[in-house]
Design an enzyme around this catalytic site. Structure first.
Site, PDB file in Angstrom:
ATOM      1  CD1 TRP A 334       2.441   9.002   6.518  1.00  0.00           C
ATOM      2  CD2 TRP A 334       1.143   8.825   4.711  1.00  0.00           C
ATOM      3  NE1 TRP A 334       1.491   9.985   6.577  1.00  0.00           N
ATOM      4  CE2 TRP A 334       0.683   9.905   5.495  1.00  0.00           C
ATOM      5  CE3 TRP A 334       0.473   8.518   3.524  1.00  0.00           C
ATOM      6  CZ2 TRP A 334      -0.412  10.677   5.120  1.00  0.00           C
ATOM      7  CZ3 TRP A 334      -0.616   9.281   3.158  1.00  0.00           C
ATOM      8  CH2 TRP A 334      -1.042  10.358   3.952  1.00  0.00           C
ATOM      9  CD  GLU A 445     -11.999   5.547  -7.002  1.00  0.00           C
ATOM     10  OE1 GLU A 445     -12.440   6.495  -6.330  1.00  0.00           O
ATOM     11  OE2 GLU A 445     -10.873   5.040  -6.798  1.00  0.00           O
ATOM     12  CD  GLU A 448      -4.084   6.139  -8.440  1.00  0.00           C
ATOM     13  OE1 GLU A 448      -3.502   5.351  -9.174  1.00  0.00           O
ATOM     14  OE2 GLU A 448      -3.568   7.168  -7.998  1.00  0.00           O
TER      15      GLU A 448
END
Length: 718
Positions: A334, A445, A448
């Site tokens: 991407w 967490e 991210e």
């Protein structure tokens, strides 16, 4: 004078040049500098290979029928974008392999990362068969090429090579030097050679003076630019001796890499002289010997090919300069493939992904690789304050700055699993544990893009503190051991109030949340979901990752709030595909393609299904069966999860980060539910989860689970 010296050095080192070599003049320098801005190829690879030998500091990837990114001199430095062939009859058509053929990629040997691509023209005119290996003795990729005319007419075959040295394709230069097309920047160089030797060649700029722009115009190679004098996005073209008929069907192509053009040309020439057959035999022997030193789990019966491929992919994900540095994936999916001058984070080192790979290799029997991984974590990646960066470059220097406490916990857990209880390890463990105490339990967490009280992160913190306490006690520090255990116990008792809601909208029963931003699970506090998601009540967002609590032994598998959360997760995030059941990462996840299949980020981008969660659910089911005395049923459930993960592999046996779900464009041609998206493939974590689940099925419980933690909190004591 410099150019003349370069040619002379190549002539001496290659041993392949006959007679004087003309030096390219300024008159034949390519126009159109710097060319179009460089990007990288799509992140969903069909193959990933390297030699087992440390001397061979080159890694190759394959996709869409071509050679895609090649990494050299280390696994964090892509130095080639792609290499494919162009076919023309010289008058009526010009085809490229990538766009104008159907593609098939397979392992030629189930116990070696030796790949074969077969590309057949959609027109039915031609077929190209290519087999890839890396030279175990040097940084070179060798390609065995067979070109066949399927019509009985002769065609011309051209090699089209796009170097992208030193992690960027916008700063290269290039020229012909004898039998080599060399490309170079200020740090690295590549050399393309063939046997039979190169015919006409040209070095130009992408989109302005490259060979494809030339050939597609009138189906003939009219440009023969001898050099690219100004830095830019270089593309090199070479006419081969092959016509697809008779005796002119076969060649060997080599890409060699070095710090200078002469060095790269010397590498390529030596590889070419040694020959494809010899290199391929030594390459395969290296992988055969590696797998021969390991056992295969009983649960992999019927899945031997994908199991062996997974273990090899994990081993191939280790750098050869910075030993123990295990990357997340050899790709740029991407947006990461389209930022000028940047190739993204996947070929960096994340202690979380490294931990997943190292625990899988440990389960598979490669204890040495797991040991190198923990040495890397402590020796290179740990910061002076005891914490760890969000990710690092291969040399251990921080790349992204955020602190994620599960990534601080993971090195402690890995050290305990390896029984690394020595005084030197204790010094590192103590600093990491103190980092957790200073900054925890709230943290960014594991996905991210959110901060707070995450059950998955806190599970890792608690387990790490218990393991740290054991290591402290073994090193005579009773005070530290007591402190770590007391805080771990306090956090374990407080976990429900932080992360289990009794007032949420998704169930009348208590259930685990993805996280709480304020530590009050019954409060309707809102936060904004990353990657384009909404701002929403924290009680409406769930995540399968809470099962870390069970897998690490912090909670019992039959704890009511664990059991009550499972149907919420399945309803909100689970999707049954033709290949099995998989889950989204969390509610409203946006890290994925757009509804028309376009790259992230874009309008309506949506995260898809992650196969790793099938593995994590399988590990939970094993733990639940262990508690209930239903081991046979649990093994059958987990085995079904193992087969589901295997089913999402592509033709090269690569496992993806994500698979298509039931949202558009899933179900449309080319977007089959349960098959890989355009996400990072192979993802080391997915392969690691597959391998670790297989061994957990054999063991009857999660092999990653620290026994000392499970004994303390879950009542499972060996």
């Amino acid at each position: 004078m410099i150019r003349a010296t370069l040619i002379a050095l190549v002539a001496v080192t290659s041993g392949l040049l006959v007679g004087p070599v003309a030096v390219a003049s300024g008159a034949d320098a390519a126009p159109g500098a710097p060319g179009q801005v460089a990007n990288w190829t799509p992140g969903d690879k069909d193959g990933f290979g390297t030699a087992t030998a440390v001397a061979s500091k080159v890694w190759f990837t394959l996709g869409a029928g071509e050679l895609t990114e090649v990494y050299s001199p280390d696994l964090g430095t892509p130095s080639a974008r792609d290499l494919q062939f162009v076919v023309s009859d010289g008058s009526t058509f010009t085809d490229r392999e990538r766009e104008d053929a159907t593609h098939e990629t397979r392992l030629t040997d189930p116990r070696s990362l030796t790949y074969r691509q077969v590309n057949t023209a959609r027109s039915g005119r031609w077929r190209i068969t290519k087999t890839y290996v890396a030279d175990p003795a040097r940084p070179a990729v060798l390609v065995d090429v067979t070109f066949e005319s399927l019509t009985g007419r002769p065609y011309q075959l051209y090699a089209l090579y796009d170097p992208a040295l030193s992690n960027t394709g916008d700063n290269d230069r290039g020229e012909r030097a004898g039998n080599a097309l060399v490309a170079f920047d200020d740090r690295n160089a590549s050399a393309l050679m063939t046997a039979p030797g190169l015919g006409k060649t040209s070095s130009g700029y992408l989109g302005t003076s490259d060979g494809w722009t030339d050939l597609r115009d009138d189906h003939r190679m009219d440009w023969t630019y001898g050099s690219v004098a100004q830095p830019g996005n270089v593309v090199q073209t070479a006419k081969t001796a092959l016509t697809g008929l008779g005796g002119s069907q076969h060649l060997t192509l080599v890409l060699g890499f070095g710090s200078t053009p002469p060095a790269a040309a010397s590498v390529a020439a030596s590889a070419l002289k040694g020959g494809f057959k010899t290199a391929a035999e030594r390459y395969a022997t290296g992988w055969h010997d590696y797998l021969g030193g390991l056992q295969r789990p009983r649960s992999a019966s019927g899945l031997e090919g994908i199991y062996d491929a997974s273990v090899m992919v994990l081993a191939a994900s280790e750098d050869k300069t910075y030993r123990g540095a295990l990357i997340a994936a050899p790709s740029m999916p991407w947006v990461w493939g389209n930022i000028p001058g940047y190739s993204g984070p996947y070929h960096l080192v994340w202690s979380r992904d490294l931990y997943e790979v190292a625990t899988a290799l440990l389960a598979a029997g490669d204890r040495a690789a797991a040991g190198r991984a923990v040495d890397y974590l402590w020796g290179r990646q740990q910061k002076p304050d005891g914490c760890f960066p969000q990710n690092s470059n291969l040399d251990g220097s921080p790349h992204w700055p955020n602190l994620q406490l599960d990534e601080v916990a993971d090195p402690i857990l890995l050290s305990w699993q390896l029984q690394r209880f020595d005084a030197g390890t204790w010094q590192h463990v103590q600093r990491a544990a103190d980092c957790i105490l200073q900054h925890g339990p709230a943290s960014q967490e594991r996905w991210e893009n959110a901060d707070g009280y995450s059950p998955a992160t806190i599970a890792a913190e608690i387990a790490a503190l218990v393991c740290a306490a054991d290591i402290a006690a073994r090193n005579g520090d009773a005070g530290a051991a007591l402190r770590y255990r007391d805080i771990a116990d306090a956090w374990q008792r407080a976990l429900d109030g932080w992360t289990v809601t009794t007032t949420g909208p998704l169930s009348p029963d208590p259930y685990f949340l993805r996280l709480t931003v304020d530590g009050h699970a019954d409060a309707g506090t809102t936060y904004t979901i990353g990657d384009g998601g909404p701002t929403i009540d924290q009680r409406a967002v769930v995540d399968p990752s809470f099962l870390e609590l069970v897998r690490l032994g912090v909670e019992r598998a039959d704890a009511p709030h664990v059991v009550q959360t499972l149907p919420v997760i399945d309803r909100e995030l689970g999707v049954t595909t033709p290949n099995g059941q998989f889950w989204h990462r969390y509610s409203y996840d946006g890290y994925g393609e757009t509804p028309d299949g376009g790259p992230f980020p874009g309008p309506g981008n949506t995260g898809r299904l992650w196969p790793i969660f099938a593995g994590e659910r399988g590990e939970y089911e094993l733990a639940a069966g262990e508690w209930a005395g239903a081991e046979t049923t649990a093994r059958a459930q987990a085995t079904a999860r193992l087969w589901a993960i295997a089913a999402v592999s592509n033709s090269g046996l690569m496992l993806p980060e994500q698979v298509w779900d039931n949202h558009p464009p899933s179900g449309q041609p080319g977007f089959p539910p349960g098959q890989g998206t355009f996400s990072a493939t192979p993802l080391a974590w997915t392969h690691a989860q597959f391998v670790r689940l297989a061994w957990s099925i054999d063991a009857g419980h999660p092999v990653e689970r620290p026994g000392i933690v499970a004994c303390r909190y879950a009542g499972i004591c060996d």
